[in-house]
Design an enzyme around this catalytic site. Structure first.
Site, PDB file in Angstrom:
ATOM      1  N   CYS A   2      39.626  -6.579 -20.046  1.00 55.53           N
ATOM      2  CA  CYS A   2      40.277  -5.320 -20.407  1.00 55.53           C
ATOM      3  C   CYS A   2      41.262  -4.887 -19.332  1.00 55.53           C
ATOM      4  O   CYS A   2      41.100  -5.217 -18.169  1.00 55.53           O
ATOM      5  CB  CYS A   2      39.252  -4.205 -20.510  1.00 55.53           C
ATOM      6  SG  CYS A   2      38.067  -4.462 -21.807  1.00 55.53           S
ATOM      7  N   ARG A  27      45.212 -10.066 -19.555  1.00 52.64           N
ATOM      8  CA  ARG A  27      43.814  -9.931 -19.136  1.00 52.64           C
ATOM      9  C   ARG A  27      42.858  -9.846 -20.314  1.00 52.64           C
ATOM     10  O   ARG A  27      41.667 -10.159 -20.169  1.00 52.64           O
ATOM     11  CB  ARG A  27      43.651  -8.644 -18.316  1.00 52.64           C
ATOM     12  CG  ARG A  27      44.396  -8.619 -17.039  1.00 52.64           C
ATOM     13  CD  ARG A  27      44.434  -7.214 -16.507  1.00 52.64           C
ATOM     14  NE  ARG A  27      43.098  -6.702 -16.284  1.00 52.64           N
ATOM     15  CZ  ARG A  27      42.458  -6.760 -15.124  1.00 52.64           C
ATOM     16  NH1 ARG A  27      43.031  -7.302 -14.087  1.00 52.64           N
ATOM     17  NH2 ARG A  27      41.250  -6.271 -14.998  1.00 52.64           N
ATOM     18  N   TRP A  74      39.101  -6.461 -24.394  1.00 53.15           N
ATOM     19  CA  TRP A  74      38.515  -7.789 -24.636  1.00 53.15           C
ATOM     20  C   TRP A  74      37.031  -7.501 -24.846  1.00 53.15           C
ATOM     21  O   TRP A  74      36.313  -7.166 -23.898  1.00 53.15           O
ATOM     22  CB  TRP A  74      38.763  -8.700 -23.431  1.00 53.15           C
ATOM     23  CG  TRP A  74      38.319 -10.108 -23.618  1.00 53.15           C
ATOM     24  CD1 TRP A  74      38.954 -11.093 -24.313  1.00 53.15           C
ATOM     25  CD2 TRP A  74      37.131 -10.704 -23.085  1.00 53.15           C
ATOM     26  NE1 TRP A  74      38.239 -12.253 -24.230  1.00 53.15           N
ATOM     27  CE2 TRP A  74      37.125 -12.055 -23.493  1.00 53.15           C
ATOM     28  CE3 TRP A  74      36.082 -10.232 -22.301  1.00 53.15           C
ATOM     29  CZ2 TRP A  74      36.109 -12.944 -23.138  1.00 53.15           C
ATOM     30  CZ3 TRP A  74      35.062 -11.110 -21.954  1.00 53.15           C
ATOM     31  CH2 TRP A  74      35.091 -12.452 -22.379  1.00 53.15           C
ATOM     32  N   ASN A  99      36.761  -0.425 -18.391  1.00 52.86           N
ATOM     33  CA  ASN A  99      36.711  -1.879 -18.210  1.00 52.86           C
ATOM     34  C   ASN A  99      35.353  -2.177 -17.584  1.00 52.86           C
ATOM     35  O   ASN A  99      34.997  -1.581 -16.571  1.00 52.86           O
ATOM     36  CB  ASN A  99      37.858  -2.302 -17.274  1.00 52.86           C
ATOM     37  CG  ASN A  99      37.805  -3.772 -16.908  1.00 52.86           C
ATOM     38  OD1 ASN A  99      37.080  -4.563 -17.514  1.00 52.86           O
ATOM     39  ND2 ASN A  99      38.575  -4.144 -15.904  1.00 52.86           N
ATOM     40  N   GLY A 100      34.571  -3.057 -18.208  1.00 54.36           N
ATOM     41  CA  GLY A 100      33.268  -3.407 -17.651  1.00 54.36           C
ATOM     42  C   GLY A 100      32.163  -3.284 -18.693  1.00 54.36           C
ATOM     43  O   GLY A 100      32.436  -3.299 -19.902  1.00 54.36           O
ATOM     44  N   LYS A 485      42.081 -28.125 -18.717  1.00 53.83           N
ATOM     45  CA  LYS A 485      43.402 -27.613 -19.116  1.00 53.83           C
ATOM     46  C   LYS A 485      43.691 -27.978 -20.570  1.00 53.83           C
ATOM     47  O   LYS A 485      44.134 -27.160 -21.347  1.00 53.83           O
ATOM     48  CB  LYS A 485      44.444 -28.239 -18.213  1.00 53.83           C
ATOM     49  CG  LYS A 485      45.437 -27.503 -17.444  1.00 53.83           C
ATOM     50  CD  LYS A 485      45.230 -26.257 -16.696  1.00 53.83           C
ATOM     51  CE  LYS A 485      43.908 -25.595 -16.654  1.00 53.83           C
ATOM     52  NZ  LYS A 485      43.662 -24.673 -15.613  1.00 53.83           N
ATOM     53  N   GLU A 488      41.497 -25.867 -22.894  1.00 56.84           N
ATOM     54  CA  GLU A 488      41.844 -24.439 -22.900  1.00 56.84           C
ATOM     55  C   GLU A 488      43.052 -24.134 -23.766  1.00 56.84           C
ATOM     56  O   GLU A 488      43.042 -23.164 -24.507  1.00 56.84           O
ATOM     57  CB  GLU A 488      42.177 -23.959 -21.473  1.00 56.84           C
ATOM     58  CG  GLU A 488      40.995 -23.740 -20.572  1.00 56.84           C
ATOM     59  CD  GLU A 488      41.418 -23.303 -19.176  1.00 56.84           C
ATOM     60  OE1 GLU A 488      40.822 -22.355 -18.665  1.00 56.84           O
ATOM     61  OE2 GLU A 488      42.346 -23.913 -18.592  1.00 56.84           O
ATOM     62  N   HIS A 504      27.845 -46.155 -18.424  1.00 58.97           N
ATOM     63  CA  HIS A 504      26.508 -45.577 -18.564  1.00 58.97           C
ATOM     64  C   HIS A 504      26.423 -44.635 -19.760  1.00 58.97           C
ATOM     65  O   HIS A 504      25.491 -43.838 -19.842  1.00 58.97           O
ATOM     66  CB  HIS A 504      26.106 -44.858 -17.273  1.00 58.97           C
ATOM     67  CG  HIS A 504      26.040 -45.773 -16.095  1.00 58.97           C
ATOM     68  ND1 HIS A 504      25.035 -46.697 -15.916  1.00 58.97           N
ATOM     69  CD2 HIS A 504      26.887 -45.950 -15.061  1.00 58.97           C
ATOM     70  CE1 HIS A 504      25.253 -47.390 -14.806  1.00 58.97           C
ATOM     71  NE2 HIS A 504      26.376 -46.951 -14.275  1.00 58.97           N
ATOM     72  N   LYS A 603      42.124 -13.783 -18.774  1.00 56.06           N
ATOM     73  CA  LYS A 603      42.386 -13.997 -17.351  1.00 56.06           C
ATOM     74  C   LYS A 603      41.502 -13.053 -16.566  1.00 56.06           C
ATOM     75  O   LYS A 603      41.119 -12.006 -17.069  1.00 56.06           O
ATOM     76  CB  LYS A 603      43.858 -13.631 -17.100  1.00 56.06           C
ATOM     77  CG  LYS A 603      44.381 -14.044 -15.754  1.00 56.06           C
ATOM     78  CD  LYS A 603      44.861 -15.454 -15.786  1.00 56.06           C
ATOM     79  CE  LYS A 603      45.397 -15.900 -14.447  1.00 56.06           C
ATOM     80  NZ  LYS A 603      45.425 -17.356 -14.357  1.00 56.06           N
TER      81      LYS A 603
HETATM   82  N1  HGA Z   1      32.381  -2.960 -22.748  1.00 55.28           N
HETATM   83  C1  HGA Z   1      33.648  -2.469 -23.201  1.00 55.28           C
HETATM   84  C2  HGA Z   1      34.759  -2.957 -22.267  1.00 55.28           C
HETATM   85  C3  HGA Z   1      34.810  -4.466 -22.229  1.00 55.28           C
HETATM   86  C4  HGA Z   1      35.597  -5.044 -21.081  1.00 55.28           C
HETATM   87  O1  HGA Z   1      35.731  -4.512 -19.986  1.00 55.28           O
HETATM   88  N2  HGA Z   1      36.107  -6.283 -21.230  1.00 55.28           N
HETATM   89  O2  HGA Z   1      36.784  -6.882 -20.195  1.00 55.28           O
HETATM   90  C5  HGA Z   1      33.941  -2.869 -24.622  1.00 55.28           C
HETATM   91  O3  HGA Z   1      33.331  -3.816 -25.145  1.00 55.28           O
HETATM   92  O4  HGA Z   1      34.783  -2.227 -25.236  1.00 55.28           O
END
Ligand code: HGA
Length: 608
Positions: A2, A27, A74, A99-100, A485, A488, A504, A603
């Site tokens: 996020c 991100r 995200w 974010n988190g 790479k 991804e 092997h 990222k």
């Molecule tokens: N938990 C929150 C924010 C997710 C987040 O920081 N992603 O990098 C959500 O799910 O909206």
């Protein structure tokens, strides 16, 4: 992951917030949203998908106002959807971007529901909005309310909050996720990454863990630390020009970043070598004594950085005579590692905010390491601030999700570490490696000159569903990185093996449909590698070999050879990375994937 942007100014902030979101899109990008305070009320737009979808909404119905918060999401809790996109509101009185992860949100949610709060999303974040509304209703100001709310939150967060009760104020908080303050003239900003704000300022305050910040009209900034004490934090001027965050003439950031490698490798070496020796002090004043006393090294990292660590193991053991263990951070942090006396703890991370690596560092600090060293691309990041020593990789902003220049500059830093540990221990100088490092940027330029040929080669992969990568010695991690790479960005299933392991098991997969990519520098394992390649040919596998021009492997039926300039064998892993990056890039372009923002990935992985 996020991204947060917030602004308080004496002008319309919609454009600033939207530009910030575009710059943060790398991100995390499943949805985005913005809330602006206008005439005493909060107005919001949210959209699923790219920031462009939000921009379209804003074109149709602008959100004018002089303070606002915005977010790219995200998802960690609740699917990507408009309802789950941030900002989250409580009764149109409070707006929150986060974010988190709030680990104790379920418990809080039940209590809030029992008190009559209705939830409109599946996110953990929404509890923060309602908790704040609750505190504001009890008469607290926005800052004090935020202070009380965060004291009850478990997990990791960076927050931006605003409310109708205090127009022209945004409060931010950081605990476990990055947040910087952008210092303007008569205006102030918050963001997850300075990149988001380079269009309005180049002056930043990096918040410490536990800090709470209030930004107000006229650019007033007030910071309080985790103990509630008002603090002054230094203002840093951002080093990289604004141009670093744009694609320039390149079609993708990834291609631009691949081509920047000669330049950033020079930057990573700058000031760290004398004529024929490494400058141990580049690692800080304590480095000489610490390296002298280092008897083994633990390297902890994730993803591409982990592969850099694996290369460093070969280097440190061979050239510095120090035993090394390398481990992914998400495993290390949950086991009970034995730490022999004299062990140095080294972390590798592009962003310095990688949640698992940061948690591993914090765990390691409770053990008996002689010291901690962070090799990182972002000055002022959590990893750097919390380690005893750090070495910046100077790669400049890396926007493409698939890491390229951050990896090769990490390798440069790790070779500098190898030479420094060796020197601090009084071992003979490795002048020939120092000289090879100095000529590396020019060699990288030569290899990038092969881009056209590699683009042609990539056509052989367009219809493939699988690929095998082989390497030996320090090139086994390069094979791992080549496979990562390709996976991804082109979504082709790829695996890497030490070439000696082929017989092997994985040889069973080889037939005329299986492309096998190998790196063959001119080192003491070359003859053994050649035998492994014969094993593939004998089963009809299609071989693609990146080889030293002097090794005598030539194009023949079933073998395509790309010749690379000769390089000192110690630095071959660095040079041989480049053609594998180009190969993945051109295969992805042929397949039409989203090269810079591959599906499901983000990222700077700031959640566990
Ligand atoms: N938990 C929150 C924010 C997710 C987040 O920081 N992603 O990098 C959500 O799910 O909206």
């Amino acid at each position: 992951m996020c991204g947060i942007v917030a602004a308080v100014a004496q002008r319309n902030v919609q454009g600033i917030l939207l530009e910030g979101l575009k710059r943060l899109e790398y991100r995390g990008y499943d949805s985005s949203g913005m809330t602006v305070l206008n005439n005493g009320s909060l107005t919001r737009h949210r959209a699923l998908g790219k920031v462009a979808a939000l921009a379209e909404q804003l074109d149709n119905a602008p959100l004018p106002g002089m303070s606002g918060i915005a977010h790219t999401r995200w998802a960690t809790h609740g699917k990507p959807s408009e309802a789950n996109a941030h900002p989250h509101h409580s009764s149109d009185q409070v707006a929150v971007v986060h974010n988190g992860i709030i680990e104790n949100y379920e418990h809080i949610k039940q209590a809030l529901q029992a008190n009559g709060y209705t939830f409109t999303s599946e996110t953990d974040t929404e509890v923060i909005a309602h908790l704040l509304a609750d505190k504001l209703n009890s008469g607290l100001g926005l800052f004090e309310a935020t202070q009380e709310v965060v004291s009850g939150l478990g997990g990791a967060y960076a927050l931006g909050v605003m409310s109708v009760v205090e127009p022209g104020v945004v409060v931010g908080a950081r605990q476990g996720s990055p947040l910087v303050v952008g210092v303007g003239i008569d205006e102030a900003f918050l963001a997850s990454d300075p990149l988001a704000l380079l269009q309005v300022t180049d002056r930043f305050i990096y918040l410490e863990e536990g800090d709470l910040v209030e930004i107000r009209e006229q650019g007033a900034i007030q910071i309080v630390d985790r103990d509630g004490h008002q603090v002054e934090r230094p203002v840093h001027t951002f080093e990289h020009g604004d141009g670093a965050a744009s694609k320039g003439e390149y079609r993708h950031y990834m291609l631009k970043e691949i081509f920047e490698q000669p330049e950033v490798i020079s930057a990573a070496l700058e000031g760290r070598l004398s004529t024929n020796s490494v400058l141990v002090e580049s690692f800080g004043p304590e480095a000489q004594v610490l390296f002298q006393n280092t008897r083994q090294i633990h390297i902890i990292a994730c993803g591409t950085s982990y592969h850099a660590g694996l290369v460093a193991r070969y280097w440190l053991e061979r050239y510095a005579g120090v035993p090394v263990q390398v481990e992914v951070a998400s495993e290390y942090r949950y086991r009970h590692p034995v730490v022999p006396d004299g062990t140095l703890f080294v972390t590798l991370s592009q962003s310095g905010e990688t949640a698992d690596t940061l948690a591993a560092l914090r765990f390691a600090k409770t053990l008996h390491y002689v010291g901690t060293l962070a090799i990182c691309n972002v000055p002022g990041s959590s990893l750097v601030r919390e380690s005893d020593m750090s070495l910046m990789t100077h790669a400049g902003p890396e926007i493409g999700v698939a890491s390229t220049k951050a990896f090769t500059t990490q390798l440069v830093a790790l070779m500098l570490l190898t030479l420094s540990v060796s020197k601090a221990k009084g071992q003979p100088e490795r002048a020939e490696i120092v000289a090879a490092l100095q000529s590396l940027p020019a060699l990288c330029k030569q290899v990038l000159g092969l881009a056209g040929q590699i683009e042609t080669l990539s056509q052989a992969f367009a219809e493939k569903h699988h690929a095998l990568f082989l390497g030996r010695g320090a090139h086994y991690p390069i094979a791992l990185e080549g496979a990562l790479k390709l996976k991804e960005i082109s979504y082709i299933h790829a695996e890497a093996y030490p070439a000696g392991e082929l017989k092997h098991g994985p040889l069973a997969l080889v037939d005329s449909e299986m492309p096998v990519i190998s790196v063959a520098p001119n080192d003491d394992l070359l003859e053994k590698l050649k035998s492994n390649l014969q094993e593939v040919r004998a089963r009809g596998g299609q071989l693609f070999v990146f080889a030293d021009q002097a090794v005598g492997i030539n194009d023949q039926d079933g073998i395509r050879v790309m010749k690379l300039p000769h390089v000192h064998e110690a630095l071959a892993p660095l040079l041989y990375t480049l053609p594998l990056q180009l190969l993945s890039y051109y295969v992805a372009v042929l397949k039409g994937t989203d090269v810079d923002q591959p599906r499901n990935l983000a990222k700077s992985v700031t959640v566990e």
